[in-house]
Every structure is written in structure tokens, then in C-alpha cells.
Design a protein around this motif. Structure first.
Motif, PDB file in Angstrom:
ATOM      1  N   UNK A 200       0.810  -1.210   0.000  1.00 16.45           N
ATOM      2  CA  UNK A 200       0.000   0.000   0.000  1.00 16.45           C
ATOM      3  C   UNK A 200       0.847   1.265   0.000  1.00 16.45           C
ATOM      4  N   UNK A 201       1.974   1.256   0.699  1.00 15.22           N
ATOM      5  CA  UNK A 201       2.811   2.449   0.769  1.00 15.22           C
ATOM      6  C   UNK A 201       3.362   2.853  -0.595  1.00 15.22           C
ATOM      7  N   UNK A 202       3.555   1.872  -1.476  1.00 15.12           N
ATOM      8  CA  UNK A 202       4.067   2.173  -2.814  1.00 15.12           C
ATOM      9  C   UNK A 202       3.066   3.006  -3.624  1.00 15.12           C
ATOM     10  N   UNK A 203       1.780   2.888  -3.306  1.00 18.26           N
ATOM     11  CA  UNK A 203       0.746   3.581  -4.074  1.00 18.26           C
ATOM     12  C   UNK A 203       0.270   4.867  -3.405  1.00 18.26           C
ATOM     13  N   UNK A 204       0.837   5.201  -2.257  1.00 19.87           N
ATOM     14  CA  UNK A 204       0.456   6.447  -1.584  1.00 19.87           C
ATOM     15  C   UNK A 204       0.584   7.682  -2.475  1.00 19.87           C
ATOM     16  N   UNK A 205       1.588   7.762  -3.363  1.00 19.13           N
ATOM     17  CA  UNK A 205       1.684   8.953  -4.221  1.00 19.13           C
ATOM     18  C   UNK A 205       0.485   9.142  -5.151  1.00 19.13           C
ATOM     19  N   UNK A 206      -0.298   8.078  -5.374  1.00 20.71           N
ATOM     20  CA  UNK A 206      -1.450   8.180  -6.266  1.00 20.71           C
ATOM     21  C   UNK A 206      -2.739   8.567  -5.540  1.00 20.71           C
ATOM     22  N   UNK A 213      -7.520   6.223  -4.914  1.00 19.76           N
ATOM     23  CA  UNK A 213      -6.329   5.915  -5.702  1.00 19.76           C
ATOM     24  C   UNK A 213      -6.566   6.299  -7.161  1.00 19.76           C
ATOM     25  N   UNK A 214      -5.889   7.335  -7.614  1.00 23.63           N
ATOM     26  CA  UNK A 214      -6.069   7.824  -8.978  1.00 23.63           C
ATOM     27  C   UNK A 214      -5.130   7.076  -9.926  1.00 23.63           C
ATOM     28  N   UNK A 215      -5.389   5.791 -10.084  1.00 21.22           N
ATOM     29  CA  UNK A 215      -4.593   4.935 -10.962  1.00 21.22           C
ATOM     30  C   UNK A 215      -5.294   4.793 -12.316  1.00 21.22           C
ATOM     31  N   UNK A 216      -4.546   4.898 -13.398  1.00 20.96           N
ATOM     32  CA  UNK A 216      -5.116   4.617 -14.714  1.00 20.96           C
ATOM     33  C   UNK A 216      -5.159   3.108 -14.920  1.00 20.96           C
ATOM     34  N   UNK A 217      -6.299   2.638 -15.430  1.00 26.47           N
ATOM     35  CA  UNK A 217      -6.488   1.206 -15.666  1.00 26.47           C
ATOM     36  C   UNK A 217      -7.071   1.015 -17.060  1.00 26.47           C
TER      37      UNK A 217
END
Length: 330
Positions: A200-206, A213-217
């Protein structure tokens, strides 16, 4: 950190970290289940112990599903998906008021989980479909047993995230849900997870200002893009999904909670509903579904031949007699 399970040509199951372009087993023979039970806070120390090990190149391993889930809950958290799929079911595009009141989920089968590039053997279906999702993987956290979590405490038990493909036989699903129960056989034949768990910490910047979580999918079939969305278009952020799952219940390490299908072509059924026809066509043997999620990776699922089975027996029309004597008199 990335957590994975794999095999090689000359070894059995291995579990550990993905470090750059290699995989390295956990120290002390630990498994993914062990690491989840220890919680995210202990993972960096485990990584430090094996950081300099040579490991095995990723190119030489076969990745498996990154965990054997304790359970799988799958939410329906994207409004746009609900709009499109409802039209494919009864011709009317709508989001019922109850959808907005609380995040809804169903349980699916943890025993038919597939890994990256693992071939799906679907049931006989004229409307085979994929569903592009991201799933939260639960780990341990100090001070909680996973019951009745607040959203703040729920955020602490999210160990990481993985890509999830909730394979679906829409014709079977539609029939059984008319009985107001399910989905069951329209779903439980296969759920793909992978390629690994990203902590989870790896995705904190998103994370955006609202905690989403503003991830493009995106998802493609045979190289042609079918759908693309931002994960932050969910109706609820993941900690609220986890908190709801724990309400009058528990979440435990190894539980998997799917986001539900993204909008804008996250599945074929949404597009069928919006277009009023089976366009694109349903999936068939030989197709390959590729899902890519920013910050996580890609998950490819090839479609194999369907499993031919006899039709189930129809219900027997019984007498409704209330005693053996009354039944015998009929």
C-alpha cells in the motif's frame, strides 16, 4: 515492495519479493500468508534481510496468483458500470437508489483463483466476459482483530493491491439472479489475480485529496483496447469498502476485496448495454485479455475451451402436502 509466488522449471512453489527484475524468496521459509499475518509494518525488515540475494530472473519464473485468498469479496463500486450493465440486463439504464446508500458486495470462490497467463476453462456460455478491477489484500495491523473497523483503522489493515479479473458468464449470471440470489455459477469458475501484490505504501503517491487511488487502468482483448478508466471514479475509497466488509463481521489477513468493475468499458456487458447489441462480441476460445493498471503492472488471461457438462436437472414440481398421509392421499 512487490510480493509474489512463483515456480521455475526445476523447483516447486516459491514465495518472496520481486526486486527489480528478479525474485528472491522470503527469509526463514516464510510464505505470503505468513507475511500478511505479520502485517505491512514488518515487511521492510524482511526485505532488508534478502535485498542483496541474487535470486532468480523474472524471465525464468512462472508467476502464480500472488496469494491463496482466505476469502474473496467483490464490490460493485463504479456508478458508470452499474448504469451500463443494468441496460444489458433489462434494457433500462439505471442506478437504483439503494446503490448509493452503502457499498454492496458478493462472495466468490477462493478455490478457483488463476494467476498471470493461466488459461481460463469457462463453463459453456454464449456471453463470456471479463471484469477489470483492482483488489485490496488484507494484512494484520496492531490493535485490531479486523471486526467493526473504522475507515481509519481499515486503511491500516490494507497490506497492498493487485489486479483482479472477475471472469463472468453473463447468460448464467442473468438467469440465476432472476431468482434474487447470487451470482453463483455465472462467476465462481474463475477469478484471476496478479501479477503480484504491490504494498500500500508504494501507491500512496497516487492518493488524491479525497483518499481515492487515482490509478489509470485499461483492458484490451487480442491487442485492441476495450476500456480505460481512473480507479478514483469509485463511489467509495478502499478503506471504506474494508470498513463496510468488517461491519458486524471480520476481515482477516489473506482476504481479498475487489473494487468492482471499472467504468468506460471495464467489461463487455457495460458496452452491450449502452450499444444495445453484442458489440464487441463475447469472449471465445483463443482470446487473450490484457489488463494494465498504473503502479501495479499487467495481468494477462487467455481463454481456453469451455468445460462441457450435462444440463442440471430441473426442479421437481412437488405436492406441497404437509404430512405423509396427505401426500399419500393425493
Amino acid at each position: 515492495m512487490r510480493i509474489a509466488r512463483w515456480t521455475t522449471a526445476d523447483s516447486g512453489l516459491r514465495e518472496g519479493f520481486v526486486i527489480g527484475d528478479r525474485v528472491v524468496p522470503f527469509p526463514d521459509g516464510l510464505t505470503v500468508a505468513d507475511v500478511l499475518a505479520r502485517g505491512l509494518a514488518e515487511a521492510p525488515a524482511l526485505l532488508a534481510r534478502v535485498q542483496d540475494e541474487p535470486g532468480v530472473p523474472l524471465s525464468e519464473v512462472r508467476l502464480l496468483a500472488p496469494l491463496a485468498p482466505a476469502s474473496i469479496r467483490d464490490f460493485v463500486a463504479f456508478e458508470e458500470h452499474v448504469e451500463g450493465v443494468s441496460a444489458s440486463v433489462d434494457g433500462k439504464s439505471e442506478v437504483v437508489p439503494e446503490w448509493y446508500q452503502a457499498p454492496t458486495f458478493y462472495f466468490t470462490n477462493p478455490h478457483t483463483v488463476l494467476g498471470p497467463d493461466e488459461q481460463l476453462r469457462p463453463p459453456a456460455s454464449a456471453r463470456l466476459d471479463f471484469e477489470l478491477e483492482v483488489a485490496a489484500v488484507i494484512g494484520a495491523a496492531p490493535g485490531t482483530d479486523g471486526a467493526n473497523l473504522s475507515p481509519e483503522d481499515a486503511a491500516g489493515v490494507i497490506f497492498g493491491y493487485t489486479i483482479m479479473n472477475d471472469w463472468s458468464a453473463r447468460d448464467l449470471q442473468s438467469r440465476e439472479m432472476k431468482v434474487r440470489l447470487g451470482p453463483a455459477k455465472g462467476k465462481d469458475f474463475g477469478t484471476a489475480l496478479g501479477p503480484w501484490i504491490v504494498t500500500a505504501d508504494e501507491l500512496d503517491p497516487y492518493l488524491d485529496d479525497d483518499g481515492f487511488l487515482a490509478l489509470e487502468a485499461e483492458v484490451s482483448v487480442n491487442g485492441e483496447r476495450v476500456g480505460h478508466d481512473l480507479l478514483s471514479n469509485m463511489g467509495w475509497p478502499f478503506p471504506e469498502l474494508v470498513a463496510y466488509a468488517s461491519r458486524n463481521s471480520r476481515v482477516v489477513p489473506g482476504d481479498v476485496l475487489g473494487s468492482g468493475t471499472t467504468g468506460n468499458g471495464g467489461c463487455l456487458a457495460e458496452l452491450w448495454g449502452r450499444r444495445g447489441e453484442l458489440d464487441p462480441r463475447p469472449l471465445a476460445e483463443g482470446d487473450a485479455v490484457r489488463m494494465v493498471v498504473e503502479g501495479i503492472g499487467e495481468l494477462v488471461g487467455p481463454v481456453g475451451a469451455s468445460v462441457a457438462l450435462p444440463e442440471p436437472a430441473a426442479a421437481r414440481q412437488r405436492t406441497r402436502a404437509r404430512s405423509r398421509e396427505a401426500q399419500a392421499a393425493l
